[in-house]
Design a protein around this motif. Structure first.
Motif, mmCIF file in Angstrom:
data_model
loop_
_atom_site.group_PDB
_atom_site.id
_atom_site.type_symbol
_atom_site.label_atom_id
_atom_site.label_comp_id
_atom_site.label_asym_id
_atom_site.label_seq_id
_atom_site.Cartn_x
_atom_site.Cartn_y
_atom_site.Cartn_z
ATOM 1 N N VAL A 37 9.163 -9.081 15.415
ATOM 2 C CA VAL A 37 7.796 -9.097 14.910
ATOM 3 C C VAL A 37 7.600 -10.133 13.809
ATOM 4 O O VAL A 37 6.594 -10.837 13.757
ATOM 5 C CB VAL A 37 7.418 -7.693 14.385
ATOM 6 N N ASP A 38 8.571 -10.236 12.891
ATOM 7 C CA ASP A 38 8.417 -11.120 11.743
ATOM 8 C C ASP A 38 9.808 -11.566 11.292
ATOM 9 O O ASP A 38 10.822 -11.042 11.749
ATOM 10 C CB ASP A 38 7.691 -10.381 10.610
ATOM 11 N N ALA A 39 9.819 -12.503 10.359
ATOM 12 C CA ALA A 39 11.090 -12.997 9.818
ATOM 13 C C ALA A 39 11.439 -12.212 8.557
ATOM 14 O O ALA A 39 10.572 -11.908 7.742
ATOM 15 C CB ALA A 39 10.983 -14.480 9.500
ATOM 16 N N GLU A 71 17.568 -6.287 2.274
ATOM 17 C CA GLU A 71 17.065 -4.929 2.066
ATOM 18 C C GLU A 71 16.420 -4.416 3.347
ATOM 19 O O GLU A 71 15.286 -3.957 3.359
ATOM 20 C CB GLU A 71 16.073 -4.889 0.903
ATOM 21 N N LEU A 72 17.155 -4.529 4.440
ATOM 22 C CA LEU A 72 16.652 -4.086 5.730
ATOM 23 C C LEU A 72 16.945 -2.605 5.914
ATOM 24 O O LEU A 72 18.043 -2.136 5.642
ATOM 25 C CB LEU A 72 17.293 -4.901 6.849
ATOM 26 N N VAL A 73 15.943 -1.868 6.396
ATOM 27 C CA VAL A 73 16.061 -0.422 6.614
ATOM 28 C C VAL A 73 15.698 -0.123 8.058
ATOM 29 O O VAL A 73 14.648 -0.563 8.549
ATOM 30 C CB VAL A 73 15.135 0.366 5.668
ATOM 31 N N VAL A 91 7.544 -4.628 8.733
ATOM 32 C CA VAL A 91 8.324 -4.491 9.958
ATOM 33 C C VAL A 91 8.730 -5.875 10.455
ATOM 34 O O VAL A 91 7.894 -6.766 10.586
ATOM 35 C CB VAL A 91 7.517 -3.750 11.040
ATOM 36 N N VAL A 92 10.018 -6.037 10.728
ATOM 37 C CA VAL A 92 10.500 -7.317 11.254
ATOM 38 C C VAL A 92 10.963 -7.202 12.707
ATOM 39 O O VAL A 92 11.050 -8.210 13.411
ATOM 40 C CB VAL A 92 11.648 -7.889 10.386
ATOM 41 N N ALA A 93 11.261 -5.977 13.168
ATOM 42 C CA ALA A 93 11.701 -5.808 14.561
ATOM 43 C C ALA A 93 11.382 -4.382 15.009
ATOM 44 O O ALA A 93 11.411 -3.437 14.222
ATOM 45 C CB ALA A 93 13.194 -6.079 14.707
ATOM 46 N N VAL A 94 11.073 -4.255 16.295
ATOM 47 C CA VAL A 94 10.783 -2.960 16.913
ATOM 48 C C VAL A 94 11.603 -2.848 18.179
ATOM 49 O O VAL A 94 11.688 -3.804 18.969
ATOM 50 C CB VAL A 94 9.282 -2.811 17.254
ATOM 51 N N SER A 124 12.731 -2.675 8.964
ATOM 52 C CA SER A 124 11.761 -3.137 7.972
ATOM 53 C C SER A 124 12.465 -3.836 6.825
ATOM 54 O O SER A 124 13.560 -3.436 6.412
ATOM 55 C CB SER A 124 10.955 -1.949 7.431
ATOM 56 N N ASP A 125 11.811 -4.874 6.339
ATOM 57 C CA ASP A 125 12.310 -5.602 5.172
ATOM 58 C C ASP A 125 11.635 -5.005 3.938
ATOM 59 O O ASP A 125 10.439 -5.205 3.704
ATOM 60 C CB ASP A 125 11.958 -7.085 5.305
ATOM 61 N N ARG A 126 12.379 -4.257 3.131
ATOM 62 C CA ARG A 126 11.813 -3.540 1.990
ATOM 63 C C ARG A 126 11.873 -4.344 0.693
ATOM 64 O O ARG A 126 11.544 -3.837 -0.376
ATOM 65 C CB ARG A 126 12.577 -2.229 1.789
ATOM 66 N N SER A 127 12.279 -5.589 0.761
ATOM 67 C CA SER A 127 12.426 -6.386 -0.455
ATOM 68 C C SER A 127 11.055 -6.755 -1.037
ATOM 69 O O SER A 127 10.117 -7.079 -0.310
ATOM 70 C CB SER A 127 13.220 -7.652 -0.164
ATOM 71 N N VAL A 128 10.949 -6.668 -2.359
ATOM 72 C CA VAL A 128 9.744 -7.050 -3.099
ATOM 73 C C VAL A 128 10.189 -7.846 -4.316
ATOM 74 O O VAL A 128 11.173 -7.477 -4.975
ATOM 75 C CB VAL A 128 8.949 -5.799 -3.548
ATOM 76 N N PRO A 129 9.512 -8.942 -4.619
ATOM 77 C CA PRO A 129 9.889 -9.715 -5.815
ATOM 78 C C PRO A 129 9.851 -8.846 -7.072
ATOM 79 O O PRO A 129 9.096 -7.873 -7.155
ATOM 80 C CB PRO A 129 8.832 -10.824 -5.869
ATOM 81 N N SER A 130 10.627 -9.205 -8.052
ATOM 82 C CA SER A 130 10.674 -8.439 -9.297
ATOM 83 C C SER A 130 9.345 -8.527 -10.030
ATOM 84 O O SER A 130 8.519 -9.431 -9.793
ATOM 85 C CB SER A 130 11.794 -8.977 -10.191
ATOM 86 N N ALA A 131 9.127 -7.587 -10.962
ATOM 87 C CA ALA A 131 7.880 -7.571 -11.740
ATOM 88 C C ALA A 131 7.708 -8.856 -12.532
ATOM 89 O O ALA A 131 6.587 -9.378 -12.665
ATOM 90 C CB ALA A 131 7.871 -6.357 -12.664
#
Length: 585
Positions: A299-301, A307-309, A329-332, A362-369
């Protein structure tokens, strides 16, 4: 007990167990259940008396059953549900109607066979209508009684033939006063042994034979219809009605629960355009995702932040094509004929009335605050849709309120956190629809000051847009309740939720914010108490039943095979180490 009495009793029990399997599926309400039990009890009391229906009237009633039920269906007597779910329910009622006629009739050998067949059809129908683990118990009970009944039927038939040809001493099965009738006590044990060997022989075939189709049709509950929160157009306040129900929407198992954070949501669809009453999606075009090997849709890169779940979702029948999962979501992986992705990252598949199981990465990574605070640039022209206010305009007090709340903070991230905190701490949560008028958002912010998640999400999105910050509203579900006995998250209709995603231009990432007060959120902790503890294990049993029986498809077969292979390799390794230790000694 004489053999004839035992035969009649075990035959009635087989018919009752067929009805029980349908009752477990939730096909019949209190009135239908009571009516059939009264008829069955009456038939038992009338057995062998002159008050039983003779063969001819019984045959006439059976012949007219089909046109009668067709006529009732045309009159919509059974409701107006989807044909795929309504037909099994009508068939179940017709089978029970035919069984009731035969029970009230004087019965020959072919009538008993007819009743056995009807009970078998009831069990088959229940297998498609129910996902409850209670069905397994009713099925085992049915197997025991029907095997006993069939054995008794053959013994009775053979005894009659023998008695007509040989000496009277061979008639002990039919002799009501014979002491040899005690031998019927051996029948349940013999039936249990037969069932045991049948199960031992059948289990390998069940796990090895390929699967086709979905995870069964129908459900213990009615197909979930209140899914207005997951369409292309959503009226402000629509999710409030969804949240009234405790019906299970999906069950989710994660490979690593530690990857979950406090803001965990199962994402559905996102919308970008607001007209003071409704949220819509401005770009309705969808992109078809290409299927790869092993039914995998890319679905996405992934961002590369490791941090893939992985999630395995068991989704109930919903009147929406949306599939849910952790963002992004990166893959289904699923046996879907087609997977589509819209411009807002929502995923849809063609769905009928069957349950659906699939896996998501799913890629759960988020940039730091700190990185998000540093991302304070002007949004590009591509983000224009996410900055638009209603064409008719909004109450000017909304922009002033947003400016006041964010007056002392310099960057987009801090402004978003300030608005989020303001809404969480200064407004009340309620499922009642109290905001009305042409501008329900202004009514919510300055008069009612109470609402449910859609009002909070809409308020935050519009307030930030007045400050030049790109936003969109997302609908999906909160994390639900965690069942540690089954290692699964149970998500119900009452967990339906709306939140906000804010775009950061430099990082090129959408970051979720949830302005709903904590009173309107689920904490994922199961209710304490004895009943809750028992219910937890019942739900765990139901989850295993769904995973390994109801939704046991090709993916599950491959997963089981890989697990067995790993176990065998581990055993070989341990055995080799053990042998080396022995030889070293």
């Amino acid at each position: 007990m004489t053999f004839e009495k035992f035969f009649t009793l075990i035959s009635y029990l087989a018919v009752f167990c067929g009805f029980l399997s349908l009752w477990v599926s939730g096909t019949f309400g209190a009135l239908g259940t009571a009516l059939f039990l009264v008829l069955m009890t009456g038939a038992w009391l009338l057995e062998g008396t002159r008050w039983q229906i003779s063969e001819k009237p019984g045959s006439v009633l059976i012949i007219f059953a089909l046109p009668l039920f067709y006529f009732l269906w045309k009159l919509k007597y059974f409701g107006t549900s989807n044909t795929e779910t309504l037909l099994p329910a009508i068939l179940a009622r017709m089978v029970l109607f035919l069984s009731a006629i035969k029970l009230l009739q004087r019965k020959s050998e072919r009538d008993w066979i007819f009743l056995y067949l009807m009970s078998f059809f009831e069990v088959l129908l229940a297998a498609g209508l129910s996902i409850s683990a209670l069905y397994l118990g009713s099925f085992v009970l049915y197997l025991l009684t029907i095997v006993c009944a069939v054995i008794a039927f053959e013994m009775r038939k053979t005894a009659k033939v023998t008695a007509s040809r040989q000496e009277p001493s061979h008639r002990f099965f039919l002799d009501k006063g014979s002491s040899d009738s005690i031998r019927v006590r051996r029948l349940p044990a013999a039936a249990a042994i037969l069932i045991f060997f049948a199960v031992v022989a059948g289990i390998p075939l069940f796990f090895l034979l390929p699967r086709v189709g979905g995870a069964g049709f129908g459900s213990d509950q009615e197909r979930i219809k209140n899914t207005s929160g997951f369409g292309e157009s959503i009226k402000l306040g629509g999710i409030g009605t969804i949240q009234q129900s405790d019906a299970v929407v999906m069950r989710v198992r994660l490979d690593d629960n530690s990857a979950l954070r406090g803001d965990t949501h199962w994402r559905g669809i996102a919308l970008d355009t607001f007209d003071n009453q409704n949220w819509t999606r401005s770009q309705k075009a969808t992109q078809q995702v290409v299927r790869g090997d092993r039914d995998l849709f890319l679905v996405d890169a992934a961002s590369g932040r490791d941090e893939l779940v992985t999630q395995t979702v068991y989704l109930e029948p919903l009147e929406t094509p949306v599939i849910f999962g952790l963002s992004k979501v990166v893959a289904v992986q699923g046996e879907f004929p087609l997977l589509q992705r819209d411009s807002e990252g929502g995923l849809t598949v063609p769905r009928g009335t069957e349950r659906t199981s699939y896996k998501l990465v799913s890629d759960r990574s988020v940039p730091s605050a700190d990185r998000l605070r540093a991302d304070n640039g002007v949004n590009s022209s591509e983000m224009a849709n996410y900055l638009k206010l209603p064409v008719a305009g909004i109450d000017p007090r909304i922009a002033k309120l947003a400016a006041d709340v964010t007056a002392n903070v310099p960057d987009h991230y801090s402004k978003a956190k300030a608005v989020e905190a303001y809404l969480q701490n200064n407004f009340g949560y309620t499922l009642e629809l109290k905001s009305h008028g042409d501008e329900p958002l202004a009514d919510f912010l300055f008069k009612v000051k109470e609402g449910h998640c859609e009002y909070f999400a809409t308020a935050m999105a519009i307030m930030l847009r007045t400050q030049g910050i790109a936003t969109r509203v997302v609908n999906g579900f909160q994390q639900g309740e965690y069942n540690d006995a089954a290692n699964v998250w149970i998500v119900r209709e009452r967990d339906a939720h709306s939140w906000v995603e804010v775009y950061f231009q430099k990082e090129r990432v959408w970051v979720p914010f949830d302005p709903t007060p904590f009173a309107g959120r689920t904490d994922g902790i199961a209710t304490a108490g004895l009943f809750a503890g028992v219910n937890k294990y019942l739900e765990a049993l139901e989850m295993y039943w769904i995973q390994y029986f109801v939704a046991f498809d090709t993916q599950e077969q491959q997963s089981l095979a890989r697990s067995a292979q790993r176990s065998f390799v581990d055993y070989q390794t341990k055995a080799a180490i053990w042998m080396n230790v022995i030889q070293g000694r």
